[in-house]
Write a protein that holds these residues in place. Structure first.
Motif, PDB file in Angstrom:
ATOM      1  N   GLY A  49       0.784  -1.235   0.000  1.00 35.91           N
ATOM      2  CA  GLY A  49       0.000   0.000   0.000  1.00 35.91           C
ATOM      3  C   GLY A  49       0.809   1.275   0.000  1.00 35.91           C
ATOM      4  N   HIS A  50       2.064   1.207  -0.448  1.00 35.61           N
ATOM      5  CA  HIS A  50       2.899   2.407  -0.438  1.00 35.61           C
ATOM      6  C   HIS A  50       3.282   2.874  -1.834  1.00 35.61           C
ATOM      7  CE1 HIS A  50       3.653   0.653   3.644  1.00 35.61           C
ATOM      8  NE2 HIS A  50       3.402   1.899   3.965  1.00 35.61           N
ATOM      9  N   ASP A  51       2.513   2.475  -2.837  1.00 37.48           N
ATOM     10  CA  ASP A  51       2.812   2.881  -4.210  1.00 37.48           C
ATOM     11  C   ASP A  51       2.790   4.393  -4.350  1.00 37.48           C
ATOM     12  OD1 ASP A  51       2.995   0.251  -5.003  1.00 37.48           O
ATOM     13  OD2 ASP A  51       0.909   0.125  -5.650  1.00 37.48           O
ATOM     14  N   GLY A  52       3.827   4.936  -4.973  1.00 36.66           N
ATOM     15  CA  GLY A  52       3.864   6.361  -5.260  1.00 36.66           C
ATOM     16  C   GLY A  52       4.356   7.235  -4.129  1.00 36.66           C
ATOM     17  N   ILE A  53       4.730   6.643  -2.998  1.00 35.70           N
ATOM     18  CA  ILE A  53       5.205   7.419  -1.857  1.00 35.70           C
ATOM     19  C   ILE A  53       6.729   7.443  -1.857  1.00 35.70           C
ATOM     20  CG2 ILE A  53       5.159   7.655   0.659  1.00 35.70           C
ATOM     21  CD1 ILE A  53       2.613   6.046   0.705  1.00 35.70           C
ATOM     22  N   PRO A  54       7.360   8.589  -1.586  1.00 34.97           N
ATOM     23  CA  PRO A  54       8.822   8.634  -1.529  1.00 34.97           C
ATOM     24  C   PRO A  54       9.384   7.660  -0.503  1.00 34.97           C
ATOM     25  CG  PRO A  54       7.919  10.846  -1.588  1.00 34.97           C
ATOM     26  CD  PRO A  54       6.751   9.914  -1.400  1.00 34.97           C
ATOM     27  N   ALA A  55      10.540   7.111  -0.798  1.00 33.72           N
ATOM     28  CA  ALA A  55      11.156   6.127   0.090  1.00 33.72           C
ATOM     29  C   ALA A  55      11.347   6.671   1.495  1.00 33.72           C
ATOM     30  CB  ALA A  55      12.496   5.686  -0.499  1.00 33.72           C
ATOM     31  N   ALA A  56      11.736   7.932   1.600  1.00 31.67           N
ATOM     32  CA  ALA A  56      11.987   8.511   2.922  1.00 31.67           C
ATOM     33  C   ALA A  56      10.730   8.492   3.792  1.00 31.67           C
ATOM     34  CB  ALA A  56      12.509   9.930   2.789  1.00 31.67           C
ATOM     35  N   SER A  57       9.578   8.700   3.168  1.00 32.48           N
ATOM     36  CA  SER A  57       8.320   8.684   3.921  1.00 32.48           C
ATOM     37  C   SER A  57       7.973   7.276   4.391  1.00 32.48           C
ATOM     38  CB  SER A  57       7.183   9.241   3.065  1.00 32.48           C
ATOM     39  OG  SER A  57       7.439  10.576   2.686  1.00 32.48           O
ATOM     40  N   ILE A  58       8.272   6.285   3.556  1.00 37.99           N
ATOM     41  CA  ILE A  58       8.015   4.896   3.943  1.00 37.99           C
ATOM     42  C   ILE A  58       8.941   4.499   5.090  1.00 37.99           C
ATOM     43  CG2 ILE A  58       7.967   2.500   3.163  1.00 37.99           C
ATOM     44  CD1 ILE A  58       7.536   3.560   0.314  1.00 37.99           C
ATOM     45  N   VAL A  59      10.211   4.825   4.962  1.00 38.13           N
ATOM     46  CA  VAL A  59      11.181   4.509   6.012  1.00 38.13           C
ATOM     47  C   VAL A  59      10.772   5.152   7.326  1.00 38.13           C
ATOM     48  CG1 VAL A  59      13.569   4.862   6.754  1.00 38.13           C
ATOM     49  CG2 VAL A  59      13.085   4.131   4.410  1.00 38.13           C
ATOM     50  N   ALA A  60      10.321   6.408   7.277  1.00 38.73           N
ATOM     51  CA  ALA A  60       9.924   7.122   8.491  1.00 38.73           C
ATOM     52  C   ALA A  60       8.752   6.452   9.200  1.00 38.73           C
ATOM     53  CB  ALA A  60       9.578   8.565   8.146  1.00 38.73           C
ATOM     54  N   LYS A  61       7.946   5.743   8.444  1.00 37.54           N
ATOM     55  CA  LYS A  61       6.792   5.054   9.031  1.00 37.54           C
ATOM     56  C   LYS A  61       7.214   3.874   9.899  1.00 37.54           C
ATOM     57  CE  LYS A  61       2.509   2.669   7.689  1.00 37.54           C
ATOM     58  NZ  LYS A  61       1.623   2.317   6.556  1.00 37.54           N
ATOM     59  N   PHE A  62       8.340   3.258   9.557  1.00 37.29           N
ATOM     60  CA  PHE A  62       8.724   2.013  10.216  1.00 37.29           C
ATOM     61  C   PHE A  62       9.925   2.116  11.153  1.00 37.29           C
ATOM     62  CE2 PHE A  62       6.616   0.525   6.260  1.00 37.29           C
ATOM     63  CZ  PHE A  62       5.587  -0.195   6.855  1.00 37.29           C
ATOM     64  N   LEU A  63      10.774   3.109  10.962  1.00 43.91           N
ATOM     65  CA  LEU A  63      11.993   3.168  11.766  1.00 43.91           C
ATOM     66  C   LEU A  63      11.995   4.377  12.707  1.00 43.91           C
ATOM     67  CD1 LEU A  63      14.795   2.293   9.166  1.00 43.91           C
ATOM     68  CD2 LEU A  63      13.460   0.759  10.626  1.00 43.91           C
ATOM     69  N   PRO A  64      12.598   4.238  13.879  1.00 49.62           N
ATOM     70  CA  PRO A  64      12.743   5.392  14.776  1.00 49.62           C
ATOM     71  C   PRO A  64      13.648   6.438  14.132  1.00 49.62           C
ATOM     72  CG  PRO A  64      14.008   3.509  15.581  1.00 49.62           C
ATOM     73  CD  PRO A  64      13.168   3.010  14.453  1.00 49.62           C
ATOM     74  N   GLU A  65      13.505   7.659  14.587  1.00 43.81           N
ATOM     75  CA  GLU A  65      14.190   8.778  13.934  1.00 43.81           C
ATOM     76  C   GLU A  65      15.700   8.557  13.820  1.00 43.81           C
ATOM     77  OE1 GLU A  65      14.414  13.664  14.204  1.00 43.81           O
ATOM     78  OE2 GLU A  65      13.141  12.528  15.576  1.00 43.81           O
ATOM     79  N   ALA A  66      16.306   7.974  14.844  1.00 48.39           N
ATOM     80  CA  ALA A  66      17.757   7.798  14.842  1.00 48.39           C
ATOM     81  C   ALA A  66      18.232   6.829  13.757  1.00 48.39           C
ATOM     82  CB  ALA A  66      18.227   7.303  16.206  1.00 48.39           C
ATOM     83  N   GLU A  67      17.328   5.977  13.259  1.00 48.14           N
ATOM     84  CA  GLU A  67      17.709   4.966  12.271  1.00 48.14           C
ATOM     85  C   GLU A  67      17.257   5.308  10.852  1.00 48.14           C
ATOM     86  OE1 GLU A  67      16.318   1.124  13.500  1.00 48.14           O
ATOM     87  OE2 GLU A  67      16.889   1.450  15.596  1.00 48.14           O
ATOM     88  N   ARG A  68      16.551   6.414  10.699  1.00 49.50           N
ATOM     89  CA  ARG A  68      15.936   6.704   9.403  1.00 49.50           C
ATOM     90  C   ARG A  68      16.945   7.049   8.322  1.00 49.50           C
ATOM     91  NH1 ARG A  68      10.896  10.240  11.863  1.00 49.50           N
ATOM     92  NH2 ARG A  68       9.891   8.451  12.907  1.00 49.50           N
ATOM     93  N   GLU A  69      17.950   7.828   8.636  1.00 47.91           N
ATOM     94  CA  GLU A  69      18.924   8.198   7.612  1.00 47.91           C
ATOM     95  C   GLU A  69      19.601   6.959   7.042  1.00 47.91           C
ATOM     96  OE1 GLU A  69      22.875  11.033   6.939  1.00 47.91           O
ATOM     97  OE2 GLU A  69      21.823  11.037   8.866  1.00 47.91           O
ATOM     98  N   ALA A  70      20.010   6.049   7.914  1.00 44.02           N
ATOM     99  CA  ALA A  70      20.644   4.810   7.464  1.00 44.02           C
ATOM    100  C   ALA A  70      19.664   3.953   6.674  1.00 44.02           C
ATOM    101  CB  ALA A  70      21.186   4.031   8.658  1.00 44.02           C
ATOM    102  N   GLY A  71      18.390   3.966   7.112  1.00 45.38           N
ATOM    103  CA  GLY A  71      17.370   3.189   6.412  1.00 45.38           C
ATOM    104  C   GLY A  71      17.138   3.684   5.002  1.00 45.38           C
TER     105      GLY A  71
END
Length: 218
Positions: A49-71
Motif C-alpha cells: 500500500g505504499h505505491d507512489g510514496i517517496p522512500a523517505a516517507s516509507i522509512v519514516a513510518k517504520f523506523l525510529p528517527e535515529a535509524e531513518r537516515e541509514a534506512g
C-alpha cells in the motif's frame, strides 16, 4: 472509450509520473523493498500500500528517527543496484514523443540518481524537466512535485494534465489543481479517482499544437 471531457480541454503542459505510468519497475521495486523489509524485521503485509510514496516517507513510518537516515541510504542502495527487467509501458514512448516539443515533465517519487538509473535502464527518452523526491520538501501525496514541475515549465498548474497510476499520486495532482488521467497499471480501476481512467497510454494520443496540448482516445 470516453475521456469524461478531457478531450474538450486544451492544456499548457503534461506532467507524467514515472514508475507504473511510463516504466514498469514493479519487479525491481518489490525485490528491493522485500530485501529491505527482511533486514529490518518487517513482514510483506506491512510493506503493502505504499505505491507512489517517496522512500523517505516509507522509512519514516517504520523506523525510529535515529535509524531513518541509514534506512533511506540502504533502500537507495538496494534500488540503485537493481534496475533489471525494467520495461517501457505501452504507449509511453509515443506519448512522450507526441509532446516532445511542448511543455512536459516527469515528477517522480524516486530520488534523482534512481530516476536517472531507471530511465537509462528502460531506454526511455525523458523530458528535460525531471522533478524528483529529493528536490521538494514534501513528496506525494503533497502537491509539491507537480507544483514544482509546473513552475519549472513556466505554466499554471491548473492548466496542466497529470498522468498517474497511483491513488496518492492522483491526490498530489488534485491538490496542485491539475487535471488527472489515470492508467490502470498498478492499481485497480475502482481505486483510481481521476478525471478519466484508461488501461494504459496506448489508449490515448496526445496532440500538441499552437494552442496547447489535447488528449484524444486512440
Amino acid at each position: 472509450m470516453g475521456l469524461n471531457g478531457l478531450e474538450d480541454r486544451v492544456f499548457d503542459a503534461v506532467l507524467f509520473d514515472m514508475d507504473g505510468t511510463l516504466v514498469d519497475s514493479t519487479a525491481a521495486v518489490y525485490r528491493a523493498w522485500a530485501r529491505w523489509a527482511v533486514e529490518h524485521g518487517l513482514s510483506e503485509d506491512q510493506m503493502r500500500g505504499h505505491d507512489g510514496i517517496p522512500a523517505a516517507s516509507i522509512v519514516a513510518k517504520f523506523l525510529p528517527e535515529a535509524e531513518r537516515e541509514a534506512g533511506v541510504l540502504r533502500i537507495n542502495e538496494l534500488e540503485l543496484n537493481d534496475t533489471e527487467g525494467l520495461l517501457v509501458l505501452p504507449g509511453a514512448t509515443e506519448a512522450l514523443a507526441a509532446v516532445a516539443d511542448a511543455p512536459n515533465a516527469i515528477a517522480t517519487s524516486c530520488t534523482m540518481p534512481l530516476a536517472k538509473a531507471r530511465i537509462a535502464s528502460s531506454g526511455l527518452v525523458a523530458p528535460k524537466v525531471l522533478v524528483t523526491a529529493d528536490q521538494v520538501e514534501h513528496g506525494k501525496p503533497a502537491p509539491d512535485p507537480y507544483l514544482l514541475a509546473a513552475e519549472r515549465l513556466g505554466v499554471d498548474p491548473t492548466r496542466c494534465l497529470v498522468v498517474e497510476d497511483a491513488p496518492l499520486g492522483l491526490q498530489a495532482a488534485k491538490a496542485a489543481g491539475c487535471a488527472t488521467l489515470a492508467v490502470v497499471t498498478t492499481t485497480a480501476r475502482e481505486k483510481l479517482q481521476a478525471d478519466a481512467v484508461v488501461s494504459d497510454l496506448s489508449e490515448v494520443r496526445f496532440e500538441a499544437g499552437p494552442e496547447g496540448i489535447r488528449v484524444r482516445s486512440a
